[in-house]
Write a protein that holds these residues in place. Structure first.
Motif, PDB file in Angstrom:
ATOM      1  N   VAL A 232       0.837  -1.204   0.000  1.00  0.00           N
ATOM      2  CA  VAL A 232       0.000   0.000   0.000  1.00  0.00           C
ATOM      3  C   VAL A 232       0.875   1.259   0.000  1.00  0.00           C
ATOM      4  CG1 VAL A 232      -1.749   1.278   1.309  1.00  0.00           C
ATOM      5  CG2 VAL A 232      -1.909  -1.209   1.124  1.00  0.00           C
ATOM      6  N   ASP A 233       1.991   1.202   0.731  1.00  0.00           N
ATOM      7  CA  ASP A 233       2.925   2.331   0.731  1.00  0.00           C
ATOM      8  C   ASP A 233       3.465   2.579  -0.674  1.00  0.00           C
ATOM      9  OD1 ASP A 233       2.580   2.510   3.466  1.00  0.00           O
ATOM     10  OD2 ASP A 233       4.472   1.482   3.945  1.00  0.00           O
ATOM     11  N   LEU A 234       3.835   1.519  -1.353  1.00  0.00           N
ATOM     12  CA  LEU A 234       4.350   1.631  -2.714  1.00  0.00           C
ATOM     13  C   LEU A 234       3.271   2.151  -3.660  1.00  0.00           C
ATOM     14  CD1 LEU A 234       6.854   1.199  -4.425  1.00  0.00           C
ATOM     15  CD2 LEU A 234       6.112  -1.157  -4.811  1.00  0.00           C
TER      16      LEU A 234
ATOM     17  N   ALA B 239       3.332   5.566  -5.843  1.00  0.00           N
ATOM     18  CA  ALA B 239       3.052   5.575  -7.285  1.00  0.00           C
ATOM     19  C   ALA B 239       1.927   6.560  -7.608  1.00  0.00           C
ATOM     20  CB  ALA B 239       2.704   4.166  -7.757  1.00  0.00           C
ATOM     21  N   ALA B 240       0.916   6.618  -6.754  1.00  0.00           N
ATOM     22  CA  ALA B 240      -0.182   7.576  -6.970  1.00  0.00           C
ATOM     23  C   ALA B 240       0.337   9.006  -6.877  1.00  0.00           C
ATOM     24  CB  ALA B 240      -1.289   7.336  -5.947  1.00  0.00           C
ATOM     25  N   GLY B 241       1.244   9.254  -5.942  1.00  0.00           N
ATOM     26  CA  GLY B 241       1.842  10.585  -5.832  1.00  0.00           C
ATOM     27  C   GLY B 241       2.609  10.967  -7.088  1.00  0.00           C
ATOM     28  N   ILE B 242       3.354  10.019  -7.624  1.00  0.00           N
ATOM     29  CA  ILE B 242       4.093  10.273  -8.870  1.00  0.00           C
ATOM     30  C   ILE B 242       3.124  10.542 -10.016  1.00  0.00           C
ATOM     31  CG2 ILE B 242       5.611   9.221 -10.600  1.00  0.00           C
ATOM     32  CD1 ILE B 242       7.034   7.820  -8.254  1.00  0.00           C
ATOM     33  N   ALA B 243       2.031   9.783 -10.079  1.00  0.00           N
ATOM     34  CA  ALA B 243       1.025   9.990 -11.127  1.00  0.00           C
ATOM     35  C   ALA B 243       0.386  11.376 -11.004  1.00  0.00           C
ATOM     36  CB  ALA B 243      -0.043   8.900 -11.051  1.00  0.00           C
ATOM     37  N   LEU B 244       0.118  11.812  -9.786  1.00  0.00           N
ATOM     38  CA  LEU B 244      -0.464  13.143  -9.590  1.00  0.00           C
ATOM     39  C   LEU B 244       0.517  14.246  -9.975  1.00  0.00           C
ATOM     40  CD1 LEU B 244      -2.413  12.588  -6.259  1.00  0.00           C
ATOM     41  CD2 LEU B 244      -3.374  12.965  -8.540  1.00  0.00           C
TER      42      LEU B 244
END
Length: 172
Positions: free
Chosen positions: A145-147, A151-156
């Protein structure tokens, strides 16, 4: 009476000079601090080849973190400089040297408050990206979940950059 009041009202815009001067001095202070920090960091790298493997890995990690902090410092200095120049051009007077410069970029020529906000917002987005990267360097992933959150942060971040670029294209 009306003429005197209007003259006073027009001259009151000069109060913006305080913000211009303070922003400019703060910008110069940030450039100075970041430059001293980079010289300090480079002076520590002189011993890099002579270190043992574990020490070299630790120094590399620390150096990467320092580089990210330096980028952050220089970006903040740029924000303050753009802010100072923009306020001056909007409220006091156009900067003749900036408008007449043949080789100079037009990045520091500010024509409206929206133009100033757009330029500042782009640099602020870059500061936020650098801060995200700085925090990412120290992250420890304990679960999938941390990973996934990373990844969601990078996508944003990618989405923010895309939208910034799309708004530039639309404005042109």
């Amino acid at each position: 009476m009306e003429r005197i009041f209007e003259k006073f009202l027009w001259k009151s815009r000069l109060v913006v000079l305080a913000a211009v001067i303070i922003s400019l001095v703060s910008s110069l202070a940030m450039f100075y601090m970041a430059t001293i920090d980079s010289a300090y960091m480079i002076s520590h790298l002189v011993e890099y080849p002579t270190l043992a493997d574990a020490e070299r890995i630790a120094l590399r990690s620390t150096t990467i973190t320092h580089v990210v902090e330096l980028i952050d410092g220089y970006l903040l200095a740029i924000v303050l400089l753009i802010f100072a120049l923009g306020l001056y051009e909007l409220f006091i007077s156009k900067i003749d040297d900036a408008e007449n410069a043949e080789n100079a970029s037009q990045v520091l020529v500010i024509n409206s408050l929206d133009d100033l906000k757009a330029r500042l917002s782009k640099v602020i987005v870059m500061i936020l990206i650098v801060k995200f990267f700085e925090h990412a360097l120290g992250m420890h992933f304990k679960s999938p979940v941390d990973l996934l959150a990373f990844a969601a942060g990078i996508a944003l971040i990618g989405l923010a950059l895309y939208l910034t670029h799309a708004s530039d294209s639309r404005d042109k």
